[in-house]
Design an enzyme around this catalytic site. Structure first.
Site, PDB file in Angstrom:
ATOM      1  N   LEU A   1       0.811  -1.221   0.000  1.00 45.03           N
ATOM      2  CA  LEU A   1       0.000   0.000   0.000  1.00 45.03           C
ATOM      3  C   LEU A   1       0.842   1.268   0.000  1.00 45.03           C
ATOM      4  CD1 LEU A   1      -2.699  -1.082   2.638  1.00 45.03           C
ATOM      5  CD2 LEU A   1      -2.767  -1.313   0.137  1.00 45.03           C
TER       6      LEU A   1
ATOM      7  N   HIS B   1      -3.458   4.147  -2.567  1.00 43.81           N
ATOM      8  CA  HIS B   1      -4.468   3.229  -2.033  1.00 43.81           C
ATOM      9  C   HIS B   1      -5.196   3.860  -0.845  1.00 43.81           C
ATOM     10  CE1 HIS B   1      -1.358   0.242  -3.589  1.00 43.81           C
ATOM     11  NE2 HIS B   1      -2.442  -0.113  -4.250  1.00 43.81           N
TER      12      HIS B   1
END
Ligand code: PAF
Length: 288
Positions: free
Chosen positions: A42, A46
């Site tokens: 991530l 995101h």
């Protein structure tokens, strides 16, 4: 935050949440369940999806699944960056309620599914032309994730413009009761679009990679000053990228819905690029 690895447990959790909120199912009444599909590793791109979906629903599921069926032969499925414990920390800090991290066997118990989503002509251009089968893999896994989670809303990043266009089209054509929400691309300090694959870039490649966004921004500035010819706008971008010896795999001015190439730019048109820097394939786009 709960981490869930099985479809059965995910279904139980979502059903309990719907019951608590008096919801009868996806698309009925106020939205309750949001899905943020990811392949993990991530970054702020995101997490911006999480921020957006938290404005829309009280319950957020993030899926984290590196989907083998969307990688072609010789692509980076094995090497794709993974860091589950860091992802768990980031997702929890940002307010995800369930992190769904199924194994490949959980998602594909019988291997590649016999019945798959056919993406149609929108997948014949841009990335689809260079990555045969990629969008069939993406749409099939997204359809499965929708089936597993039954979200009211799902959120995707604008950076993957063609992916979003195809997912919207799939939801519409197959009557999926899910709203598709799109969040603008999150960029690094120098304009480079955030991507998990940026982790592959060496220091020198990282400097060269910023010319993708710089080229798109140069074209967008030319459009703002009155230039509309696709060839000249693309020329602005190509010159900028050439300064760092970056040759686009494609650079196209497109209709935002049909992805048909445009000879003349208009407001809302999309300028999209893909290029390989070192061994890393990068994509980016701007909306004029
Ligand atoms: O954009 C991605 O990360 C993937 O293509 C997605 C939508 C999670 C499907 O695997």
């Amino acid at each position: 935050m709960r981490t869930i690895t099985t479809i059965a447990e995910l279904r139980r959790e979502v059903a309990a949440v719907r019951e608590r909120h008096g919801s009868t199912g996806p698309g009925a009444g106020d939205p309750v369940v949001g899905l943020v599909p990811t392949m993990g590793y991530l970054h702020e791109g995101h997490l911006a999806l999480v921020d957006r979906i938290r404005e829309l629903v009280p319950f957020v599921v993030m899926s984290l699944f590196v989907n083998p069926t969307q990688f072609g032969e010789g692509e980076d499925f094995e090497a794709y960056p993974r860091d589950l414990s860091r992802d768990m920390e980031l997702a929890e800090q940002r307010g995800v309620h369930v992190l769904f991290t199924p194994s490949v066997a959980e998602v594909y118990p019988a291997g590649r599914p016999l019945v798959r989503v056919v993406p149609g002509p929108l997948a014949d251009v841009l990335c689809g032309a260079f990555r045969p089968g990629h969008f069939e893999g993406v749409l099939t896994v997204v359809a499965k994730l929708f089936g597993m989670t039954q979200p009211d809303v799902a959120v995707f990043g604008q950076k993957d413009y063609q992916q979003v266009a195809l997912i919207r089209r799939m939801a519409r054509d197959l009557d999926m009761p899910v709203r598709i929400e799109v969040v603008p691309t999150v960029r690094d300090y120098d304009g480079l679009a955030l991507s998990s694959r940026n982790a592959y870039l060496t220091e020198v490649e990282r400097v060269r990679a910023r010319t993708l966004s710089a080229g798109l921004f140069a074209a967008r500035a030319a459009f703002a000053e009155g230039e509309a010819a696709a060839d000249r706008l693309k020329g602005c971008a190509v010159i900028t990228m050439a300064e760092a010896a970056v040759n686009p795999e494609y650079l196209e001015l497109l209709d935002p819905d049909t992805l048909a190439p445009l000879a003349e730019a208009r407001a809302g048109a999309v300028l999209a690029v893909a290029a390989t820097v070192g061994a890393t394939r990068l994509i980016d786009n701007v909306i004029l």
